[in-house]
Design an enzyme around this catalytic site. Structure first.
Site, short mmCIF file in Angstrom:
data_model
loop_
_atom_site.label_atom_id
_atom_site.label_comp_id
_atom_site.label_asym_id
_atom_site.label_seq_id
_atom_site.Cartn_x
_atom_site.Cartn_y
_atom_site.Cartn_z
N HIS A 138 0.84 -1.21 0.00
CA HIS A 138 0.00 0.00 0.00
C HIS A 138 0.87 1.26 0.00
O HIS A 138 0.71 2.14 -0.86
CB HIS A 138 -0.91 -0.01 1.23
N GLU A 139 1.79 1.35 0.96
CA GLU A 139 2.62 2.54 1.04
C GLU A 139 3.55 2.65 -0.16
O GLU A 139 3.87 3.76 -0.61
CB GLU A 139 3.42 2.53 2.34
N HIS A 199 1.70 4.51 -2.81
CA HIS A 199 1.81 5.95 -2.61
C HIS A 199 3.17 6.45 -3.09
O HIS A 199 3.28 7.50 -3.73
CB HIS A 199 1.67 6.29 -1.12
N HIS A 215 3.38 6.88 -6.74
CA HIS A 215 2.63 8.07 -7.15
C HIS A 215 3.52 9.30 -7.08
O HIS A 215 3.51 10.14 -7.99
CB HIS A 215 1.40 8.22 -6.25
#
Length: 667
Positions: A458-459, A462, A465
């Site tokens: 998940h991180e 990010h 991104h």
């Protein structure tokens, strides 16, 4: 000795952390404020006709020193703080809020922005987005208020900065104050990996025995496996009372809510939720509640069924008690092992931290052609931190990626992505410096549970991104997007973590090197929808609590505990499942404004990520055309265009909720 924060940043984008003192921060931040104030005065006092370059782009360029220093400071305060840094944080947070308020309530500067907005000049898409964002920032800061209103806005923002900082520091202090220190006789039911992690944590704090803390990586396995119901209750109650055990976050919460409500009314909004949601894809509180209730309706039946199953197991074992919150993890783990023959001690050896990290790297390589190369020549703020240079397939450098995986008393709880430097191209290309922070337990090796595997992916999403951003303006780069869009790149990455093709690549036994067996993969995937009623309930309960605090009813709350009970009754949460975060340690919504009236964004983004991942499943997990479409339309564009426009360009249509309900087993 010269101040390392004022020497200009090296090419790699990281300062000499070891040489920085608290006085260096004070000096550098003071100078940053002064330089920024002078730059703003020059823009506002420019005699030439306002245009995009001399006003909007000039404002975008301003404050470079302050931004650079504050990015270092804020990262250290979150990841490796101490009493001196916390004292500086309490001092500088209200001052930074006042500084920003002075800029965005500067009527002369606002008139120049308004003049540019009213001109007939043709602007590119990204320029138009920057202008629109800048104009709305001024309006929402109170630039159109009368002098008395602007003065009150400054007072409110300064007070909120102080209170939200105090809230966060209170949570950290209360978390660090609790230590459940056990001896061998109190470890019944705990598997080897849990005992080893607890022993390591005890040694790291200079203690003998086995130490458990309020970190989720510590408390969750304890609740899953400990046979001592009294100890499970002790640690659970300490966790759910964090922020009210030795400190008083209830008073802080009521003050924050009152000030946010007053600010919203000053700006013409009915509630703080209305004020915040105007800047998000959802737009209104009603649309948020509508989405939450779509998932809540099937969720209530599922969690009630799960509770009955757990009570039946308690009764079958001769337990003379009703299911309580501190029993849920323990009996769920027992039931999971019965139904799926899944034992965490069997699963975790396939998920060593280094292998999971490298598995995420390999997914990024297959999707986007990028590679990660260790850098041991850059300064780092803590020995736990790892640095990697990221390159394109042609060898060109993209940026620097830092991993800070382990929990420690100086780090706040949870997991997050941050930046030391954002990507931009206004005055030449600036490479991003990204950091992923988690709170995994130390271990040799460190073995992860499935929730922690998903957290890492998940991180990392990010991080991609921020890393792959390709925009001109810093304030539009990477994760600077509407908040209910920011979780799409992170949550979609979680899907790859559990795909058999990917698991066979990175999930290898830490001792033998053997890939994870197909039969174990089948059991993991079959169990993926197990306990989803609980997971959805605790999350949605926190969403409803957030929205209630920031609506009319929150303004009238006099007692925090009574208010939480009222919200639970109103939503029909009659199970023993507490919200994922109770108010006193709900840092998402009370440590700053960002997630306030916005904790729902994870479920909003889940509609997008579930629907978006269907495109990869339809075309192939690593289909290059689909990956290029996701990279070019989502990851590279940051906040330079409307997010729904970007999603439609990637997917070819609007998102649909059915994939989410299917994934959660709620269809």
């Amino acid at each position: 000795m010269s101040n390392p924060l004022l020497q200009g940043m090296p090419e790699h984008g990281l300062p000499d952390f070891a040489a920085i003192t608290p006085d260096d921060f004070r000096q550098a931040i003071d100078r940053g404020f002064a330089e920024h104030e002078a730059e703003i005065a020059a823009i506002a006092g420019d005699d030439s006709e306002p245009d995009f370059a001399n006003t909007v782009e000039a404002l975008e360029r301003s404050g470079a020193l302050l931004d650079r220093v504050m990015s270092v400071f804020s990262n250290l305060v979150s990841s490796d703080t101490n009493e001196e840094l916390q004292a500086l944080e309490l001092e500088f947070s209200p001052r930074a809020a006042l500084h920003e308020s002075h800029i965005y309530t500067n009527t002369t500067l606002f008139e120049r922005i308004r003049a540019v907005r009213g001109s007939a000049a043709e602007l590119e898409e990204e320029q138009g987005q920057l202008l629109d964002n800048t104009y709305r920032h001024f309006v929402r800061a109170g630039a159109q208020l009368d002098p008395q209103g602007r003065q009150r806005m400054e007072e409110i923002n300064g007070s909120l900065a102080r209170l939200t900082t105090q809230f966060s520091q209170n949570v950290l202090a209360d978390s660090n104050a609790y230590q459940l220190l056990l001896d061998e006789s109190q470890l019944g039911g705990l598997p080897k990996f849990v005992r080893e992690a607890a022993a390591t944590e005890a040694r790291s704090r200079g203690r003998d025995g086995f130490l458990f803390t309020l970190s989720r990586s510590s408390i969750t396995p304890f609740l899953q496996y400990s046979d001592h119901r009294d100890l499970r209750e002790d640690i659970y109650r300490a966790y759910t009372r964090c922020g009210e055990n030795r400190v008083d976050n209830h008073t802080v919460i009521r003050q924050i809510i009152a000030l946010r409500a007053e600010r919203a009314r000053l700006l013409g909004y009915e509630t703080h939720a209305d004020y915040m949601l105007e800047q998000r894809m959802a737009k209104t509180p009603d649309r948020v509640i509508e989405l939450l209730e779509q998932v809540w309706a099937p969720c209530r039946d599922k969690v009630a069924s799960e509770a009955r199953d757990l009570q039946a197991l308690i009764d079958a074992e001769g337990g003379d008690f009703d299911l309580a919150p501190w029993d849920w993890f323990y009996y769920t783990e027992k039931l999971r092992q019965q139904r799926y023959q899944l034992d965490e001690s069997e699963v975790m050896p396939y998920f060593s931290l280094a292998q999971v990290r490298d598995g995420a790297f390999e997914v990024a390589r297959k999707l986007y052609g990028i590679s990660f190369h260790p850098r041991r020549d850059v300064p780092l703020y803590h020995p736990d931190v790892q640095a990697f240079e990221v390159r394109e397939a042609d060898g060109s450098r993209i940026g620097l990626f830092l991993f800070d995986f382990y929990m420690r008393p100086s780090k706040r709880s949870g997991a997050w992505m941050s930046t030391f430097r954002d990507q931009s191209a206004l005055d030449g290309h600036v490479e991003p410096v990204i950091v992923n922070c988690c709170n995994f337990p130390h271990g040799d090796p460190c073995l992860l549970g499935m929730d922690e595997v998903r957290t890492l992916f998940h991180e990392f999403g990010h991080g991609l991104h921020g890393l792959l951003s390709k925009v001109r303006y810093r304030s539009l780069s990477g994760t600077h997007v509407k908040q209910d869009f920011v979780e799409l790149p992170s949550q979609i990455m979680e899907h790859w973590a559990m795909e058999p093709e990917v698991l066979k690549d990175y999930a290898r036994h830490v001792d033998t090197g053997e890939p994870i067996p197909d039969a174990l993969i089948d059991r993991l995937r079959a169990a993926a929808k197990f306990n989803t009623g609980f997971a959805a309930t605790e999350y949605l309960a926190a969403c409803f609590l957030d929205m209630a605090w920031h609506g009319k009813e929150g303004e009238q709350a006099e007692d925090v505990a009574a208010f939480e009970l009222k919200v639970a009754e109103k939503t029909g949460n009659r199970t023993v499942v507490d919200p994922r975060y109770r108010s006193s340690y709900f840092q998402h919504i009370f440590s700053d404004d960002y997630y306030s009236a916005g904790y729902y964004v994870y479920i909003w983004a889940e509609v997008l990520d579930a629907d978006g991942f269907e495109a990869f499943k339809e075309n192939g997990l690593f289909d290059q055309e689909t990956a290029r479409a996701f990279r070019s339309n989502i990851l590279e564009r940051g906040g330079s265009e409307d997010p729904m426009t970007l999603y439609r360009r990637f997917r070819g249509r609007d998102p649909e909720v059915k994939a989410l309900l299917k994934n959660r087993g709620l269809a």
